[in-house]
Scaffold this motif. Sequence first.
Motif, PDB file in Angstrom:
ATOM      1  N   TRP A 141      18.301  20.771  15.426  1.00 47.07           N
ATOM      2  CA  TRP A 141      19.160  21.953  14.983  1.00 47.07           C
ATOM      3  C   TRP A 141      19.770  23.416  14.069  1.00 47.07           C
ATOM      4  CZ3 TRP A 141      21.258  16.675  15.817  1.00 47.07           C
ATOM      5  CH2 TRP A 141      21.183  16.000  17.187  1.00 47.07           C
ATOM      6  N   ALA A 186       9.015  21.793  20.694  1.00 50.30           N
ATOM      7  CA  ALA A 186      10.150  22.015  21.721  1.00 50.30           C
ATOM      8  C   ALA A 186      11.129  21.585  22.553  1.00 50.30           C
ATOM      9  CB  ALA A 186       8.739  23.639  21.863  1.00 50.30           C
ATOM     10  N   LEU A 187      10.431  20.508  23.294  1.00 50.05           N
ATOM     11  CA  LEU A 187      10.733  19.265  23.263  1.00 50.05           C
ATOM     12  C   LEU A 187      11.755  18.576  23.051  1.00 50.05           C
ATOM     13  CD1 LEU A 187      10.479  17.296  26.382  1.00 50.05           C
ATOM     14  CD2 LEU A 187       9.127  16.310  24.734  1.00 50.05           C
ATOM     15  N   ARG A 189      13.591  20.020  20.481  1.00 52.31           N
ATOM     16  CA  ARG A 189      15.107  20.697  20.597  1.00 52.31           C
ATOM     17  C   ARG A 189      15.928  20.862  22.149  1.00 52.31           C
ATOM     18  NH1 ARG A 189      15.584  23.437  15.848  1.00 52.31           N
ATOM     19  NH2 ARG A 189      16.389  25.210  17.289  1.00 52.31           N
ATOM     20  N   GLU A 190      14.673  21.011  23.048  1.00 52.64           N
ATOM     21  CA  GLU A 190      15.665  21.192  24.279  1.00 52.64           C
ATOM     22  C   GLU A 190      16.229  20.055  24.589  1.00 52.64           C
ATOM     23  OE1 GLU A 190      14.190  21.382  28.960  1.00 52.64           O
ATOM     24  OE2 GLU A 190      12.925  22.255  27.894  1.00 52.64           O
ATOM     25  N   PHE A 191      15.954  19.243  24.575  1.00 55.90           N
ATOM     26  CA  PHE A 191      16.890  17.299  24.622  1.00 55.90           C
ATOM     27  C   PHE A 191      17.531  17.292  23.995  1.00 55.90           C
ATOM     28  CE2 PHE A 191      17.840  13.396  23.510  1.00 55.90           C
ATOM     29  CZ  PHE A 191      17.885  12.675  24.039  1.00 55.90           C
ATOM     30  N   HIS A 247      19.694  20.386  22.933  1.00 54.25           N
ATOM     31  CA  HIS A 247      20.171  20.856  22.290  1.00 54.25           C
ATOM     32  C   HIS A 247      21.849  21.009  23.402  1.00 54.25           C
ATOM     33  CE1 HIS A 247      21.293  25.567  23.318  1.00 54.25           C
ATOM     34  NE2 HIS A 247      21.934  25.203  24.413  1.00 54.25           N
ATOM     35  N   SER A 248      21.864  20.500  24.751  1.00 51.23           N
ATOM     36  CA  SER A 248      23.436  19.976  25.115  1.00 51.23           C
ATOM     37  C   SER A 248      24.385  18.765  23.662  1.00 51.23           C
ATOM     38  CB  SER A 248      23.030  19.568  25.894  1.00 51.23           C
ATOM     39  OG  SER A 248      22.115  17.825  25.697  1.00 51.23           O
TER      40      SER A 248
END
Length: 151
Positions: A24, A45-46, A48-50, A52-53
């Motif tokens: 984060w 990146a994977l 952080r994408e997971f 993010h929500s």
Amino acid sequence: MKKNRNTVIGIFSIVFGGMIYVLWRKQSLLMFSWFYSIGLKPFVALLREFAHSYSLVMPEWVYFSLPNALWAFGGILLFYSIWKDACSERMFWVLLFSMTAVGSEIGQLVGIVPGTYDTTDISLMLIFIPLAITIGNKNHAIKEVSDAKGL
């Protein structure tokens, strides 16, 4: 070989604090260039994408202040792992480490340490540092009892 509770909890705490940064915090931090230089950019990146929500519902103190408190907590427990018996060396390093953690935040307040001063950082450290000392002493006492019983 028996696991030392202080070691396990200390390492977990430090890793958890680091994961908060990875998931984060801003990618302009130096550690991200290290990750990317060793080929971890797609993996980071994977992650952080997971994650993010979750950042949308998490209070800011979790990703801005909690990591420092977790690192202080974990570091102190690791000192308890190094010096299993109460001794002046352990006390010295725990005090030096604690004063450095809190002192660096105060240094940010007066402008002699780079970074942004935050009262939440100090508040969490002033909770987590005594908690680590209490847990370190308790885990040491539990180990002494189990050793005496031959467990």
